[in-house]
Design a protein around this motif. Structure first.
Motif: not given
Length: 85
Positions: A32-34, A38-39
Motif C-alpha cells: 500500500v502507499v505510505r 497529497a497529504g
C-alpha cells in the motif's frame, strides 16, 4: 514467523487500508502507499509496529506487506463479509 496478535489500532489502520484495496480490486494486496504526495500518510506508529514485528517492510513511498500481513488482510475481509454479508 511474524506475530499478528495484539496489533495496535495504529497498525490495524494500515491493514484496514489494505483490506479496502482488496475489496475494491478483488485481488490480493501486497503493498500500500505510505505517502501519496497529497497529504495522506500511513500512521507512522503503525508503520513502525508492522516493520518492527517483521510483518512489513517500508520505504518513503510504500509499505510492502509480508505473507503474514497479507493473510491478516484476507482474514479481515472474510470477517467483514461474514459479519455484514
Amino acid at each position: 514467523m511474524a506475530d499478528v496478535n495484539g496489533l495496535s489500532d495504529h497498525a490495524l489502520s494500515i491493514l484496514a487500508f489494505a483490506a479496502y484495496h482488496r475489496l475494491v480490486s478483488g485481488e490480493r494486496v501486497t503493498s500500500v502507499v505510505r505517502k501519496d504526495g497529497a497529504g495522506h500518510e500511513a500512521d507512522p506508529k503503525g508503520v513502525e509496529e508492522l516493520t518492527g514485528r517483521g510483518l512489513a517492510t517500508a520505504d518513503e513511498a510504500a509499505i510492502t506487506l509480508g505473507d503474514e500481513a497479507q493473510e491478516a488482510v484476507e482474514t479481515l475481509v472474510a470477517a467483514l463479509r461474514k459479519a455484514l454479508g
